[in-house]
Motif scaffolding. Sequence first.
Motif, PDB file in Angstrom:
ATOM      1  N   THR A   5      57.465  63.061  -2.330  1.00  0.00           N
ATOM      2  CA  THR A   5      56.504  64.183  -2.322  1.00  0.00           C
ATOM      3  C   THR A   5      56.364  64.344  -3.984  1.00  0.00           C
ATOM      4  O   THR A   5      57.271  64.041  -4.652  1.00  0.00           O
ATOM      5  N   LEU A   6      55.432  64.377  -4.464  1.00  0.00           N
ATOM      6  CA  LEU A   6      55.050  64.673  -6.031  1.00  0.00           C
ATOM      7  C   LEU A   6      53.938  65.802  -6.237  1.00  0.00           C
ATOM      8  O   LEU A   6      53.174  66.095  -5.385  1.00  0.00           O
ATOM      9  N   PRO A   7      54.559  66.299  -7.474  1.00  0.00           N
ATOM     10  CA  PRO A   7      53.314  67.444  -7.768  1.00  0.00           C
ATOM     11  C   PRO A   7      52.069  66.913  -8.230  1.00  0.00           C
ATOM     12  O   PRO A   7      52.141  65.627  -8.505  1.00  0.00           O
ATOM     13  N   SER A   8      51.020  67.710  -8.443  1.00  0.00           N
ATOM     14  CA  SER A   8      49.858  67.167  -8.866  1.00  0.00           C
ATOM     15  C   SER A   8      50.170  66.844 -10.337  1.00  0.00           C
ATOM     16  O   SER A   8      50.898  67.602 -10.986  1.00  0.00           O
ATOM     17  N   ARG A   9      49.285  65.905 -10.611  1.00  0.00           N
ATOM     18  CA  ARG A   9      49.196  65.691 -12.313  1.00  0.00           C
ATOM     19  C   ARG A   9      48.980  66.762 -13.049  1.00  0.00           C
ATOM     20  O   ARG A   9      49.315  67.006 -14.251  1.00  0.00           O
ATOM     21  N   GLU A  10      48.031  67.750 -12.336  1.00  0.00           N
ATOM     22  CA  GLU A  10      47.701  69.038 -13.320  1.00  0.00           C
ATOM     23  C   GLU A  10      48.909  69.726 -13.518  1.00  0.00           C
ATOM     24  O   GLU A  10      49.009  70.498 -14.669  1.00  0.00           O
ATOM     25  N   GLU A  11      49.898  69.668 -12.579  1.00  0.00           N
ATOM     26  CA  GLU A  11      51.014  70.692 -12.764  1.00  0.00           C
ATOM     27  C   GLU A  11      51.974  70.073 -13.689  1.00  0.00           C
ATOM     28  O   GLU A  11      52.758  70.791 -14.651  1.00  0.00           O
ATOM     29  N   VAL A  12      52.103  68.694 -13.942  1.00  0.00           N
ATOM     30  CA  VAL A  12      52.823  68.008 -14.777  1.00  0.00           C
ATOM     31  C   VAL A  12      52.380  68.053 -16.340  1.00  0.00           C
ATOM     32  O   VAL A  12      53.019  68.136 -17.183  1.00  0.00           O
ATOM     33  N   LEU A  13      51.122  67.876 -16.239  1.00  0.00           N
ATOM     34  CA  LEU A  13      50.351  68.126 -17.697  1.00  0.00           C
ATOM     35  C   LEU A  13      50.864  68.898 -18.858  1.00  0.00           C
ATOM     36  O   LEU A  13      51.025  68.601 -19.780  1.00  0.00           O
ATOM     37  N   PRO A  14      51.000  70.241 -18.540  1.00  0.00           N
ATOM     38  CA  PRO A  14      51.581  71.079 -19.430  1.00  0.00           C
ATOM     39  C   PRO A  14      52.826  70.707 -20.037  1.00  0.00           C
ATOM     40  O   PRO A  14      53.276  70.928 -21.286  1.00  0.00           O
ATOM     41  N   PHE A  15      53.620  70.169 -19.312  1.00  0.00           N
ATOM     42  CA  PHE A  15      55.129  69.975 -19.622  1.00  0.00           C
ATOM     43  C   PHE A  15      55.015  68.728 -20.589  1.00  0.00           C
ATOM     44  O   PHE A  15      55.556  68.413 -21.454  1.00  0.00           O
ATOM     45  N   LEU A  16      54.062  67.755 -20.212  1.00  0.00           N
ATOM     46  CA  LEU A  16      53.967  66.485 -20.822  1.00  0.00           C
ATOM     47  C   LEU A  16      53.353  66.722 -22.247  1.00  0.00           C
ATOM     48  O   LEU A  16      53.708  66.257 -23.321  1.00  0.00           O
ATOM     49  N   ASP A  17      52.426  68.084 -22.226  1.00  0.00           N
ATOM     50  CA  ASP A  17      51.737  68.190 -23.718  1.00  0.00           C
ATOM     51  C   ASP A  17      52.903  69.005 -24.444  1.00  0.00           C
ATOM     52  O   ASP A  17      52.866  68.636 -25.763  1.00  0.00           O
ATOM     53  N   GLU A  18      53.924  69.593 -23.992  1.00  0.00           N
ATOM     54  CA  GLU A  18      54.846  70.157 -24.614  1.00  0.00           C
ATOM     55  C   GLU A  18      55.986  69.179 -25.214  1.00  0.00           C
ATOM     56  O   GLU A  18      56.162  69.092 -26.449  1.00  0.00           O
ATOM     57  N   ILE A  19      56.144  68.005 -24.463  1.00  0.00           N
ATOM     58  CA  ILE A  19      57.058  66.840 -24.804  1.00  0.00           C
ATOM     59  C   ILE A  19      56.203  66.126 -25.855  1.00  0.00           C
ATOM     60  O   ILE A  19      56.763  65.790 -27.131  1.00  0.00           O
ATOM     61  N   TRP A  20      54.813  65.750 -25.826  1.00  0.00           N
ATOM     62  CA  TRP A  20      54.290  65.186 -26.687  1.00  0.00           C
ATOM     63  C   TRP A  20      54.282  65.871 -28.017  1.00  0.00           C
ATOM     64  O   TRP A  20      54.284  65.174 -29.327  1.00  0.00           O
ATOM     65  N   ASN A  21      53.793  67.235 -27.965  1.00  0.00           N
ATOM     66  CA  ASN A  21      53.888  67.977 -29.228  1.00  0.00           C
ATOM     67  C   ASN A  21      55.241  67.782 -30.048  1.00  0.00           C
ATOM     68  O   ASN A  21      55.109  68.039 -31.222  1.00  0.00           O
ATOM     69  N   SER A  22      56.186  68.237 -29.194  1.00  0.00           N
ATOM     70  CA  SER A  22      57.536  68.117 -29.892  1.00  0.00           C
ATOM     71  C   SER A  22      58.046  66.940 -30.190  1.00  0.00           C
ATOM     72  O   SER A  22      58.937  66.710 -31.031  1.00  0.00           O
ATOM     73  N   ARG A  23      57.854  65.685 -29.538  1.00  0.00           N
ATOM     74  CA  ARG A  23      58.378  64.433 -29.639  1.00  0.00           C
ATOM     75  C   ARG A  23      60.069  64.659 -29.276  1.00  0.00           C
ATOM     76  O   ARG A  23      60.607  63.553 -29.624  1.00  0.00           O
ATOM     77  N   PHE A  24      60.221  65.581 -28.502  1.00  0.00           N
ATOM     78  CA  PHE A  24      61.562  65.641 -28.046  1.00  0.00           C
ATOM     79  C   PHE A  24      61.606  65.191 -26.494  1.00  0.00           C
ATOM     80  O   PHE A  24      61.284  65.507 -25.715  1.00  0.00           O
ATOM     81  N   VAL A  25      62.124  63.998 -26.426  1.00  0.00           N
ATOM     82  CA  VAL A  25      61.858  62.978 -25.198  1.00  0.00           C
ATOM     83  C   VAL A  25      63.163  62.911 -24.378  1.00  0.00           C
ATOM     84  O   VAL A  25      63.222  62.558 -23.222  1.00  0.00           O
ATOM     85  N   THR A  26      64.387  63.058 -25.095  1.00  0.00           N
ATOM     86  CA  THR A  26      65.652  63.122 -24.237  1.00  0.00           C
ATOM     87  C   THR A  26      66.716  63.838 -25.073  1.00  0.00           C
ATOM     88  O   THR A  26      66.427  64.681 -25.881  1.00  0.00           O
ATOM     89  N   ASN A  27      68.096  63.580 -24.682  1.00  0.00           N
ATOM     90  CA  ASN A  27      69.018  64.344 -25.414  1.00  0.00           C
ATOM     91  C   ASN A  27      69.050  65.805 -25.177  1.00  0.00           C
ATOM     92  O   ASN A  27      69.077  66.511 -26.334  1.00  0.00           O
ATOM     93  N   ARG A  28      68.835  66.325 -24.065  1.00  0.00           N
ATOM     94  CA  ARG A  28      68.969  67.692 -23.707  1.00  0.00           C
ATOM     95  C   ARG A  28      68.046  68.606 -24.456  1.00  0.00           C
ATOM     96  O   ARG A  28      68.342  69.468 -25.043  1.00  0.00           O
ATOM     97  N   GLY A  29      66.621  68.076 -24.277  1.00  0.00           N
ATOM     98  CA  GLY A  29      65.680  68.821 -24.975  1.00  0.00           C
ATOM     99  C   GLY A  29      65.384  70.086 -24.226  1.00  0.00           C
ATOM    100  O   GLY A  29      65.977  70.436 -23.213  1.00  0.00           O
ATOM    101  N   PRO A  30      64.207  70.809 -24.675  1.00  0.00           N
ATOM    102  CA  PRO A  30      64.071  72.079 -24.070  1.00  0.00           C
ATOM    103  C   PRO A  30      63.469  72.078 -22.642  1.00  0.00           C
ATOM    104  O   PRO A  30      63.953  73.081 -21.953  1.00  0.00           O
TER     105      PRO A  30
END
Length: 364
Positions: A5-30
């Motif tokens: 089961t997967l969420p829709s891409r639209e539901e994931v995109l806001p989180f991806l935008d946050e990751i791309w904007n912060s450049r925080f991709v690992t090491n216990r990020g937000p």
Amino acid sequence: MTRPTLPSREEVLPFLDEIWNSRFVTNRGPVHLRFETALATYLDVPYVTVTANATLGCMLALRHLGVTGEVITPAFSFVATAHAASWVGADLVFADIDPETLSIDPQDVERRITPRTRAIFAVHCYANPCDTQALADIAKRHGLALIYDAAHCFAAKDEGGSLLRHGDLSVVSFHATKVFNTLEGGAIISHDLETKQALDRLCNYGIVDENNIESIGLNAKMSEMHAAVGLAQLPHVEHDIARRGQVVQRYWDRLKDMDGIRCVCPPDRPGRNNYAFPILVGPEYALSCMALYERLKAAGIHARRYFHPPLSQLPLYRDLPSADPRGLTCAIEASEQVLCLPLYPDLAPEDQVRILDVICTPWR
């Protein structure tokens, strides 16, 4: 056999935008931290440490508790259970299983305890609860660590709450085949902040800060991307479990009274998460388990023999003293008879009818 089961891409995109904007991709990020908090709330457990997968979670749980010497674990389980204990240097001792639940048999556990025993590494098989009270009593009486491989148990409950609350530590899987997934992932459930912080450090090489490393850890961290999928997926879990329950009910209604077929996971137990639908194919059935597997396969239906062979019969482990088949009769019989049928939320009723027709009319 299964379909993630997967969420829709639209539901994931806001989180991806946050990751791309912060450049925080690992090491216990937000995103990772929000995911842990959301999981603890949803599962109603004290503390959650998310990991890259459940096998690493099992290894770190054993490591944190300082488990060496002998570890008693069921002979009927996925190979990750035995491998995790072997990786930390423990000596495996296989125990038999309860013939009804297919989870570890506490009486056999107690029979196998020696002065070298350090831990019980139990498995809630197919999310069928172990006898948690009996295992807790045994562990306390003998001064043993009690760890649960609860890989199958996301959202599973017993009369007291989450199955994940039991033991010194429990480990759950978020693999793509599970009720809830982050593509790959897992988590360790702990009972106090000090333990959680220690596990968090073990997930990151044992690093305390820039200048201090206090323990020998691993790189077991979950990435921000996987945590994002988890956060987007979490609101859908209840609906998915309910839909899985409809699939389980259809299997149960057609197979529950069939000669030679025993359904291991009845749908009427409160707290069930509908993870799997295993059947045991007995001698009264028209075909052997393997013959039914092949009949289904020829019809384009992919069942799985979870778990065959038993761990005790793998070349890696079959020479262990505890692998003697005379002491593991229930595990071996279950392994010879078990077949897990296809199960996922959007399994179409007409496809399920086709599966059931093959099972219920094996002479065709």
